[in-house]
Design an enzyme around this catalytic site. Structure first.
Site, PDB file in Angstrom:
ATOM      1  N   ARG A  20      -8.333  -6.518  22.195  1.00 34.60           N
ATOM      2  CA  ARG A  20      -7.513  -7.015  21.077  1.00 34.60           C
ATOM      3  C   ARG A  20      -6.286  -7.763  21.581  1.00 34.60           C
ATOM      4  O   ARG A  20      -5.787  -8.662  20.919  1.00 34.60           O
ATOM      5  CB  ARG A  20      -7.111  -5.843  20.177  1.00 34.60           C
ATOM      6  N   ILE A  60      -3.101 -10.233  12.069  1.00 36.42           N
ATOM      7  CA  ILE A  60      -4.381  -9.695  12.517  1.00 36.42           C
ATOM      8  C   ILE A  60      -4.482  -8.293  11.920  1.00 36.42           C
ATOM      9  O   ILE A  60      -3.533  -7.504  11.986  1.00 36.42           O
ATOM     10  CB  ILE A  60      -4.465  -9.668  14.068  1.00 36.42           C
ATOM     11  N   SER A  61      -5.597  -7.986  11.289  1.00 36.63           N
ATOM     12  CA  SER A  61      -5.746  -6.702  10.597  1.00 36.63           C
ATOM     13  C   SER A  61      -5.760  -5.550  11.587  1.00 36.63           C
ATOM     14  O   SER A  61      -6.094  -5.706  12.764  1.00 36.63           O
ATOM     15  CB  SER A  61      -7.047  -6.691   9.781  1.00 36.63           C
ATOM     16  N   GLN A  62      -5.432  -4.365  11.084  1.00 39.25           N
ATOM     17  CA  GLN A  62      -5.502  -3.188  11.938  1.00 39.25           C
ATOM     18  C   GLN A  62      -6.960  -2.927  12.307  1.00 39.25           C
ATOM     19  O   GLN A  62      -7.882  -3.194  11.528  1.00 39.25           O
ATOM     20  CB  GLN A  62      -4.893  -1.981  11.245  1.00 39.25           C
ATOM     21  N   PHE A  99      -3.439  -7.435   2.178  1.00 41.18           N
ATOM     22  CA  PHE A  99      -3.790  -8.634   2.929  1.00 41.18           C
ATOM     23  C   PHE A  99      -2.880  -9.775   2.502  1.00 41.18           C
ATOM     24  O   PHE A  99      -2.328  -9.768   1.401  1.00 41.18           O
ATOM     25  CB  PHE A  99      -5.249  -9.031   2.670  1.00 41.18           C
TER      26      PHE A  99
END
Length: 211
Positions: A29, A55-57, A200
């Site tokens: 990541r 960037i999403s978890q 989001f």
């Protein structure tokens, strides 16, 4: 926590798809976040990637990917390339990934990074993701990493019967919900599964708001 450790953590959090866990474990990541955020890359938290985007978890990435029910032969449409992390997870699990990013300053570095990492099954477009990629439709699965106020009908039209779409929907951060839609035969309403409350960034573009 390294990326193998993250996969083990996600398994403890309820992610069961071994292919999802393997994809997470085989990606770093840290490659997909700005240099100043790399020390935080192993946290299970969203991170800024610039231009008002995140960037999403990892848990949300894994959950959304698992909800697509990919088996390896699918053609997937992704709305919102971002830094390319979700794109890379999909590319390890599907036959082809078509990804659309409206922010040029994110699209081009993500494309260079994914090429450098050796992904040859990803196709890129800069533009309005809310309109999908009609020339390449229909898709077996569609995933959106930004939230429209309502489900864009154009995206649903580009999903084949039996296909799955995973998308956050809601007008505000406080009212967003992650949905999975399974398209039925023509003329039938899609089946909708409500997965969890989420936050989001808003989806932008022509078809992202109600008309």
């Amino acid at each position: 926590m390294g990326d193998w450790g993250r996969a083990e953590y996600l398994a403890r959090q309820g992610i069961r798809d071994r292919r999802v866990l393997a994809a997470i474990a085989n990606l770093s990541r840290a490659d997909f976040v700005p240099e100043g955020e790399r020390d935080a890359a192993y946290q299970d938290a969203p991170l800024p990637i610039g231009h008002g985007q995140t960037i999403s978890q990892p848990y949300v990435v894994a959950l959304m990917t698992e909800a697509l029910e990919l088996r390896g032969g699918e053609r997937v449409l992704e709305i919102g390339t971002g830094s390319g992390y979700q794109t890379a997870v999909l590319a390890l699990m599907a036959r082809e990934v078509y990804t659309v990013e409206i922010v040029r300053e994110l699209a081009r570095p993500a494309r260079r990074l994914l090429h450098r990492l050796g992904f040859t099954n990803v196709f890129f477009r800069e533009g309005d993701g809310s309109l999908g990629w009609p020339e390449a439709a229909p898709f077996d699965a569609i995933i959106a990493t930004a939230a429209p106020e309502e489900i864009p009908r154009e995206l649903l039209r580009q999903l084949r019967p039996g296909g799955r779409m995973v998308i956050p929907v809601g007008a505000t951060h406080e009212a967003q919900e992650l949905l999975r839609l399974r398209r039925g035969q023509p003329g039938m309403l899609p089946r909708v599964d409500r997965l969890l409350p989420v936050r989001f960034v808003p989806m932008t573009g022509q078809a992202s708001v109600p008309t």
